[in-house]
Design a protein around this motif. Structure first.
Motif, mmCIF file in Angstrom:
data_model
loop_
_atom_site.group_PDB
_atom_site.id
_atom_site.type_symbol
_atom_site.label_atom_id
_atom_site.label_comp_id
_atom_site.label_asym_id
_atom_site.label_seq_id
_atom_site.Cartn_x
_atom_site.Cartn_y
_atom_site.Cartn_z
ATOM 1 N N THR A 457 22.586 43.759 4.263
ATOM 2 C CA THR A 457 23.161 44.245 5.521
ATOM 3 C C THR A 457 22.064 44.501 6.556
ATOM 4 O O THR A 457 22.336 44.556 7.749
ATOM 5 C CB THR A 457 23.987 45.528 5.316
ATOM 6 O OG1 THR A 457 23.224 46.411 4.482
ATOM 7 C CG2 THR A 457 25.304 45.221 4.636
ATOM 8 N N GLY A 458 20.834 44.655 6.072
ATOM 9 C CA GLY A 458 19.719 44.840 7.002
ATOM 10 C C GLY A 458 19.328 43.556 7.719
ATOM 11 O O GLY A 458 18.601 43.580 8.710
ATOM 12 N N MET A 459 19.830 42.427 7.232
ATOM 13 C CA MET A 459 19.507 41.164 7.884
ATOM 14 C C MET A 459 20.432 40.943 9.063
ATOM 15 O O MET A 459 21.583 41.400 9.036
ATOM 16 C CB MET A 459 19.651 40.009 6.886
ATOM 17 C CG MET A 459 18.673 40.144 5.733
ATOM 18 S SD MET A 459 18.960 38.866 4.531
ATOM 19 C CE MET A 459 17.321 38.263 4.345
ATOM 20 N N PRO A 460 19.982 40.247 10.097
ATOM 21 C CA PRO A 460 20.801 40.105 11.316
ATOM 22 C C PRO A 460 22.194 39.539 11.029
ATOM 23 O O PRO A 460 23.183 39.994 11.606
ATOM 24 C CB PRO A 460 20.000 39.136 12.173
ATOM 25 C CG PRO A 460 18.632 39.080 11.591
ATOM 26 C CD PRO A 460 18.683 39.592 10.194
ATOM 27 N N ASP A 461 22.291 38.585 10.131
ATOM 28 C CA ASP A 461 23.604 37.985 9.876
ATOM 29 C C ASP A 461 24.259 38.525 8.614
ATOM 30 O O ASP A 461 25.303 38.016 8.186
ATOM 31 C CB ASP A 461 23.481 36.462 9.773
ATOM 32 C CG ASP A 461 23.110 35.844 11.102
ATOM 33 O OD1 ASP A 461 23.536 36.415 12.123
ATOM 34 O OD2 ASP A 461 22.387 34.838 11.112
ATOM 35 N N GLY A 462 23.657 39.540 7.991
ATOM 36 C CA GLY A 462 24.252 40.149 6.811
ATOM 37 C C GLY A 462 24.574 39.135 5.741
ATOM 38 O O GLY A 462 23.752 38.281 5.406
ATOM 39 N N TYR A 463 25.808 39.208 5.232
ATOM 40 C CA TYR A 463 26.211 38.318 4.141
ATOM 41 C C TYR A 463 26.316 36.857 4.578
ATOM 42 O O TYR A 463 26.409 35.963 3.754
ATOM 43 C CB TYR A 463 27.533 38.783 3.537
ATOM 44 C CG TYR A 463 27.352 39.971 2.612
ATOM 45 C CD1 TYR A 463 27.137 39.764 1.253
ATOM 46 C CD2 TYR A 463 27.357 41.266 3.100
ATOM 47 C CE1 TYR A 463 26.935 40.835 0.401
ATOM 48 C CE2 TYR A 463 27.157 42.344 2.259
ATOM 49 C CZ TYR A 463 26.941 42.125 0.906
ATOM 50 O OH TYR A 463 26.730 43.181 0.068
ATOM 51 N N ASP A 464 26.320 36.644 5.896
ATOM 52 C CA ASP A 464 26.407 35.260 6.373
ATOM 53 C C ASP A 464 25.033 34.647 6.588
ATOM 54 O O ASP A 464 24.927 33.508 7.044
ATOM 55 C CB ASP A 464 27.208 35.202 7.679
ATOM 56 C CG ASP A 464 28.665 35.549 7.426
ATOM 57 O OD1 ASP A 464 29.192 35.046 6.416
ATOM 58 O OD2 ASP A 464 29.240 36.317 8.210
ATOM 59 N N THR A 465 23.980 35.402 6.280
ATOM 60 C CA THR A 465 22.632 34.858 6.432
ATOM 61 C C THR A 465 22.511 33.551 5.657
ATOM 62 O O THR A 465 22.877 33.476 4.484
ATOM 63 C CB THR A 465 21.591 35.853 5.893
ATOM 64 O OG1 THR A 465 21.760 37.093 6.565
ATOM 65 C CG2 THR A 465 20.175 35.338 6.095
ATOM 66 N N GLN A 466 22.025 32.550 6.359
ATOM 67 C CA GLN A 466 21.865 31.247 5.719
ATOM 68 C C GLN A 466 20.545 31.209 4.962
ATOM 69 O O GLN A 466 19.494 31.502 5.516
ATOM 70 C CB GLN A 466 21.865 30.133 6.777
ATOM 71 C CG GLN A 466 23.204 29.945 7.472
ATOM 72 C CD GLN A 466 24.248 29.347 6.537
ATOM 73 O OE1 GLN A 466 23.959 28.438 5.767
ATOM 74 N NE2 GLN A 466 25.470 29.879 6.603
ATOM 75 N N LEU A 467 20.630 30.877 3.683
ATOM 76 C CA LEU A 467 19.403 30.740 2.904
ATOM 77 C C LEU A 467 18.885 29.321 3.049
ATOM 78 O O LEU A 467 19.656 28.365 3.112
ATOM 79 C CB LEU A 467 19.672 31.013 1.426
ATOM 80 C CG LEU A 467 20.166 32.413 1.092
ATOM 81 C CD1 LEU A 467 20.229 32.588 -0.417
ATOM 82 C CD2 LEU A 467 19.245 33.456 1.700
ATOM 83 N N GLY A 468 17.562 29.207 3.097
ATOM 84 C CA GLY A 468 16.974 27.876 3.095
ATOM 85 C C GLY A 468 17.102 27.305 1.697
ATOM 86 O O GLY A 468 17.611 27.959 0.787
#
Ligand code: UTP
Ligand code: MG
Length: 589
Positions: A457-468
């Motif tokens: 949740t600390g990441m800008p896109d949360g659970y939608d953060t795209q992993l490389g």
């Protein structure tokens, strides 16, 4: 050739195209065969008689025939394309599907590079051979025989010329094919090596950089690349002879026709048009013969590829469902190893595990401890049947894992492998990889238990953060926690964590453990934990000390401190002596 026949069924769905293509080609061939005839008529009846009307009429007819032929040709190309591309796509898909069914042991036999070559280049070879077959198989023999007959009909006096040339062409082509064919097998092997180097490097590019090995790796790639190029040049050197040889033979033939035909024309027994037509038919005969020969070469080349594809298609997964495998199975989670022996090379090899016997009761946590290479990962891989035991048996609730349908078995086992593998895509999708239908609440609950929720949740896109690719944009510990969440999400009866917290700090590890204990008490989960840190295993219901593929000691922490010198050594080396009190020194429970 047998391999080709075995793969031929991939062409079945496209049978209509595969039949229409040669039929359309038939139209083109017939039209092609009329052209020299028309030429002859124009010259002998039109030009010689200075009959302009006849010339124009016949030329018009020639164009009409050519157009009909062109339509046939275009039709053939389109149908061929549909059939061969469909065939290639299906073959590729079939091969990919097959790779997915292979067991760990099967996969150990193929380099990734080899599989990549087979999925791409080898399939393309076969696809091109199918296309060539559909286009040339009908065209070339028909054109060859048709032209030969027409040549004989046109000028029987000159018929000896093609008959003299055909054996020469055949001998030349035989010489080329017998030299080129063995070289092609080596081309594919060198392509394999190139793909292996490439694949390894792309996957390991960070290690390459870290160890300043770029120069060496470029050299290694360069060597494989030059190897392949040299081989291709070798092939080209042989096949390059083809066209010049053909041209020489053809021109000898034309010269012969002009010499003998010219003499007869001068003697008035032959018309100029006849000679022109004969030259055309002769050229068509010889060119078609060459095409047939090249087709033979291409098909035999495809046969080599077919064999390589068949090798994958043919490998039977050594881990398979029995026909009687249990499809309904809701175990409580009692995992038992009974005198289990295991070797990576089947019965022949040195056993990696020897006579392993223990029981994990539902709701228990079993910890595996032991030096690196002792066999801990190998042991837990036997539970989901990544490999089958060589001797003894592994049971869940008393049922041999080999008697349980694999899908059902895997649905009951959540595993976080020692080497974390994530896929490119959203974090959410990575967590619900084993259960794509999971709700957001379930994903969050699993992430919370794995202590991953906060950093996600600390990441800008949360659970939608795209992993490389392979989760490059996460830290090692973050990746591990997502892998744990992924294993937890399927709410397995048996949970296996293979060194899954090695990159996580002690505090977070304690929190993960607390969450696991909570989940465990809800569901009576059986948990296997492999750990390097002794602090991780202090509270386990059973600790297995693995030494050299055997259980050196088993029991609870307090018992082992007394009974097992090995365990005491590990304990002392990590937590220091004089600290034999047992639980609690790390601040948890
Ligand atoms: P393990 O991979 O089971 O050891 O290999 P381990 O206890 O988990 O070790 P760490 O702590 O993760 O490092 C046991 C033996 O099996 C062999 C290895 O060489 C090792 O000696 N092995 C392992 C294979 O032959 N093939 C494999 O695919 C894996
Ligand atoms: Mg291991």
């Amino acid at each position: 050739m047998q391999a080709i026949r075995k793969l031929a069924h991939f062409l079945k769905p496209y049978w209509l195209w595969a039949i229409l293509a040669p039929l359309a080609m038939l139209v083109e061939v017939v039209m092609d065969l009329t052209q020299p005839q028309m030429m002859q008529r124009i010259i002998d009846n039109g030009v010689a008689a200075r009959d302009m009307n006849y010339v124009l009429m016949s030329a018009g007819l020639m164009i009409v025939f050519a157009l009909i032929g062109a339509i046939g040709g275009i039709g053939c190309t389109i149908y061929t394309f549909k059939a061969s591309q469909g065939f290639g796509a299906d073959l590729r898909a079939g091969l990919f599907r097959k790779v997915q069914t292979l067991s760990f042991r099967n996969l150990d036999q193929f380099d990734t590079g080899q599989l990549v070559t087979r999925l791409t280049n080898d399939v393309t070879q076969m696809q091109e051979a199918v296309a060539a077959l559909l286009r040339i198989m009908v065209r070339a023999p028909l054109l060859m025989i048709g032209s030969l007959i027409m040549a004989i009909l046109t000028a029987p006096q000159l018929a000896f010329i093609p008959f003299a040339l055909i054996p020469l062409v055949l001998a030349g082509v035989w010489w080329i094919i017998s030299r080129a064919y063995p070289l092609y097998g080596e081309v594919q092997t060198r392509l394999d090596s190139l793909n292996t180097v490439m694949q390894e490097n792309l996957a390991g590019v960070r290690v390459v950089k870290a160890f300043v090995r770029a120069g060496k790796e470029i050299e290694r790639f360069g060597a494989a690349n030059v190897n392949l190029t040299n081989q291709l040049i070798k092939v080209a050197r042989v096949t390059a002879v083809t066209m010049p040889m053909m041209m020489i033979l053809m021109n000898v033939g034309v010269a012969g026709v002009l010499w003998f035909g010219g003499n007869q024309a001068l003697a008035g027994v032959m018309h100029i048009g006849q000679i022109v037509a004969f030259v055309n038919y002769l050229q068509q005969t010889l060119m078609s013969l060459l095409m047939v020969s090249m087709l033979v070469l291409q098909v035999s080349r495809a046969a080599a590829s077919a064999q390589r594809i068949e090798k994958v298609m043919d490998s039977t997964p050594d881990v398979q469902n029995k026909p009687t495998a249990l499809r309904e199975f809701a175990p409580r989670g009692r995992v038992a190893f009974e005198n289990v022996t295991f070797s990576y090379d089947g019965h022949a090899g040195d056993p990696v595990l020897k006579d392993i016997t223990f029981v994990a009761e539902p709701g228990q946590t079993v910890a595996l401890l032991g030096s690196t290479g002792a066999g801990k990962s190998s042991l837990v891989h036997l539970i989901p049947r990544f490999y089958d035991v060589t001797g003894g048996r592994v049971t869940i609730d008393g049922v041999d894992v080999r008697d349980i349908d694999q899908t059902v078995l895997h649905r009951n086992i959540g595993i976080a492998l020692q080497e974390t593998v994530l896929f490119s895509g959203a974090i959410r999708d990575n967590i619900r990889y084993g259960h794509p239908g999971a709700s957001d609440e379930e994903v969050i609950a699993a992430a919370k238990a794995a202590q991953a929720h906060d950093f996600i949740t600390g990441m800008p896109d949360g659970y939608d953060t795209q992993l490389g690719q392979r989760g490059v944009n996460l830290s090692g510990g973050q990746k591990q926690r997502i892998a744990i969440a992924r294993a937890l999400l399927i709410k397995p009866t048996v949970l296996i964590l293979d060194d899954s917290t090695s990159a996580v700090d002690v505090e977070t590890e304690v929190e993960i453990q607390a969450a696991l204990v909570e989940a465990q008490s809800e569901r009576d989960q059986t948990i296997f934990v492999i750990a390097q840190r002794i602090s991780t295993v202090l509270n386990a219901d059973k600790i297995l000390v693995i030494e050299d593929g055997q259980i050196a000691a088993q029991g609870r922490h307090a018992e082992l401190l007394v009974s097992s010198p090995i365990y005491r050594d590990i304990y002392d080396s990590q937590l220091g002596s004089g600290n034999h009190g047992g639980n609690g020194e790390n601040g948890h429970e």
